[in-house]
Design a protein around this motif. Sequence first.
Motif, short mmCIF file in Angstrom:
data_model
loop_
_atom_site.label_atom_id
_atom_site.label_comp_id
_atom_site.label_asym_id
_atom_site.label_seq_id
_atom_site.Cartn_x
_atom_site.Cartn_y
_atom_site.Cartn_z
N PRO A 23 0.80 -1.23 0.00
CA PRO A 23 0.00 0.00 0.00
C PRO A 23 0.83 1.28 0.00
CG PRO A 23 -0.10 -1.09 2.13
CD PRO A 23 0.68 -1.97 1.23
N VAL A 24 1.45 1.54 -1.13
CA VAL A 24 2.21 2.77 -1.31
C VAL A 24 1.46 3.70 -2.26
CG1 VAL A 24 4.41 3.71 -2.09
CG2 VAL A 24 4.36 1.51 -0.94
N LEU A 25 0.78 3.09 -3.23
CA LEU A 25 0.00 3.83 -4.22
C LEU A 25 -1.48 3.54 -4.02
CD1 LEU A 25 2.12 2.79 -7.32
CD2 LEU A 25 2.16 5.01 -6.20
N PRO A 26 -2.34 4.42 -4.50
CA PRO A 26 -3.78 4.11 -4.46
C PRO A 26 -4.11 3.09 -5.55
CG PRO A 26 -3.40 6.23 -5.51
CD PRO A 26 -2.06 5.75 -5.02
N GLY A 27 -3.88 1.83 -5.26
CA GLY A 27 -3.89 0.77 -6.26
C GLY A 27 -5.15 0.63 -7.07
N ALA A 28 -6.28 0.40 -6.42
CA ALA A 28 -7.53 0.16 -7.16
C ALA A 28 -7.92 1.40 -7.96
CB ALA A 28 -8.64 -0.25 -6.21
N PHE A 29 -7.70 2.56 -7.39
CA PHE A 29 -8.02 3.79 -8.11
C PHE A 29 -7.17 3.91 -9.37
CE2 PHE A 29 -7.41 8.30 -9.03
CZ PHE A 29 -8.73 8.66 -9.27
N LEU A 30 -5.91 3.53 -9.29
CA LEU A 30 -5.02 3.57 -10.45
C LEU A 30 -5.50 2.60 -11.53
CD1 LEU A 30 -2.49 4.86 -11.61
CD2 LEU A 30 -1.14 3.12 -10.46
N VAL A 31 -5.97 1.43 -11.12
CA VAL A 31 -6.49 0.46 -12.08
C VAL A 31 -7.71 1.03 -12.82
CG1 VAL A 31 -7.62 -1.80 -12.31
CG2 VAL A 31 -5.60 -1.57 -10.86
N ILE A 32 -8.67 1.55 -12.07
CA ILE A 32 -9.90 2.06 -12.71
C ILE A 32 -9.60 3.31 -13.54
CG2 ILE A 32 -10.81 3.50 -10.84
CD1 ILE A 32 -12.83 1.10 -13.03
N ALA A 33 -8.66 4.13 -13.10
CA ALA A 33 -8.28 5.31 -13.88
C ALA A 33 -7.65 4.91 -15.20
CB ALA A 33 -7.34 6.19 -13.07
N ALA A 34 -6.79 3.89 -15.18
CA ALA A 34 -6.15 3.43 -16.41
C ALA A 34 -7.20 2.89 -17.39
CB ALA A 34 -5.11 2.36 -16.10
N ILE A 35 -8.16 2.14 -16.86
CA ILE A 35 -9.24 1.62 -17.71
C ILE A 35 -10.08 2.77 -18.25
CG2 ILE A 35 -11.31 0.17 -17.78
CD1 ILE A 35 -9.89 -1.63 -15.68
N GLY A 36 -10.30 3.79 -17.44
CA GLY A 36 -11.03 4.97 -17.90
C GLY A 36 -10.31 5.71 -19.01
N VAL A 37 -9.00 5.85 -18.89
CA VAL A 37 -8.21 6.49 -19.95
C VAL A 37 -8.31 5.67 -21.23
CG1 VAL A 37 -5.84 7.02 -20.68
CG2 VAL A 37 -6.64 7.70 -18.40
N TRP A 38 -8.21 4.34 -21.11
CA TRP A 38 -8.34 3.49 -22.28
C TRP A 38 -9.71 3.69 -22.95
CZ3 TRP A 38 -11.97 -0.49 -22.71
CH2 TRP A 38 -11.91 -1.23 -23.90
N ALA A 39 -10.77 3.71 -22.15
CA ALA A 39 -12.12 3.87 -22.70
C ALA A 39 -12.26 5.22 -23.39
CB ALA A 39 -13.17 3.72 -21.60
N PHE A 40 -11.69 6.26 -22.80
CA PHE A 40 -11.77 7.59 -23.38
C PHE A 40 -11.05 7.65 -24.73
CE2 PHE A 40 -10.13 11.91 -23.95
CZ PHE A 40 -11.32 12.62 -23.94
N VAL A 41 -9.84 7.08 -24.77
CA VAL A 41 -9.05 7.12 -26.00
C VAL A 41 -9.65 6.18 -27.05
CG1 VAL A 41 -6.78 6.58 -27.02
CG2 VAL A 41 -6.93 7.81 -24.84
N GLU A 42 -10.06 5.00 -26.63
CA GLU A 42 -10.61 4.01 -27.56
C GLU A 42 -11.96 4.46 -28.10
OE1 GLU A 42 -10.60 0.82 -29.90
OE2 GLU A 42 -8.96 1.19 -28.49
N GLY A 43 -12.80 4.98 -27.22
CA GLY A 43 -14.13 5.42 -27.65
C GLY A 43 -15.00 4.25 -28.08
N GLY A 44 -16.24 4.52 -28.33
CA GLY A 44 -17.15 3.48 -28.80
C GLY A 44 -17.92 2.82 -27.67
#
Length: 161
Positions: A23-44
């Motif tokens: 627990p050094v980073l906000p792990g789960a938040f980083l996972v969902i943020a990365a998926i959100g960035v992918w969804a934003f860039v990928e679109g559809g």
Amino acid sequence: MSTGGLVLVALAIAVGLAGIILPVLPGAFLVIAAIGVWAFVEGGVVAWVTFGIAAAVFAAAEVIKYTWPVKRMRRAEVRTSVLVVGAIAGFVGFFVIPVIGLLIGFVAGVFAAELAIRRDLVRAWASTVHAVKGVALSIGVELAGALLATVAWVVGVFLTV
């Protein structure tokens, strides 16, 4: 999204998963943020439905992560004030002994607080064991939620390629 972009998202997810265990980073938040960035860039539609599923799993895991262990600790009569002392001691321990000091400080803080309140060595140790089990359960639930969100992302990537 390009292959390089997918690799960066996968790397961010991997760092997030590691951040849950250490627990050094906000792990789960980083996972969902990365998926959100992918969804934003990928679109559809597929990307946004994938993100919606991952976000729902993330939200459910976050709720369960806080309610289930607390319920178990209350049944074991572990006081909230004792957990706060353990958290503070863990925070201090993290800086005194990097990484493992968090666990050592938490255990020592919970034990010392319980011993000061109850003046019973056996009961203090039992409360400490329950508190550590509660933290482990919380981490396990968060990791399971993040892994399920990652699986949803992997399926979404295959459906959009």
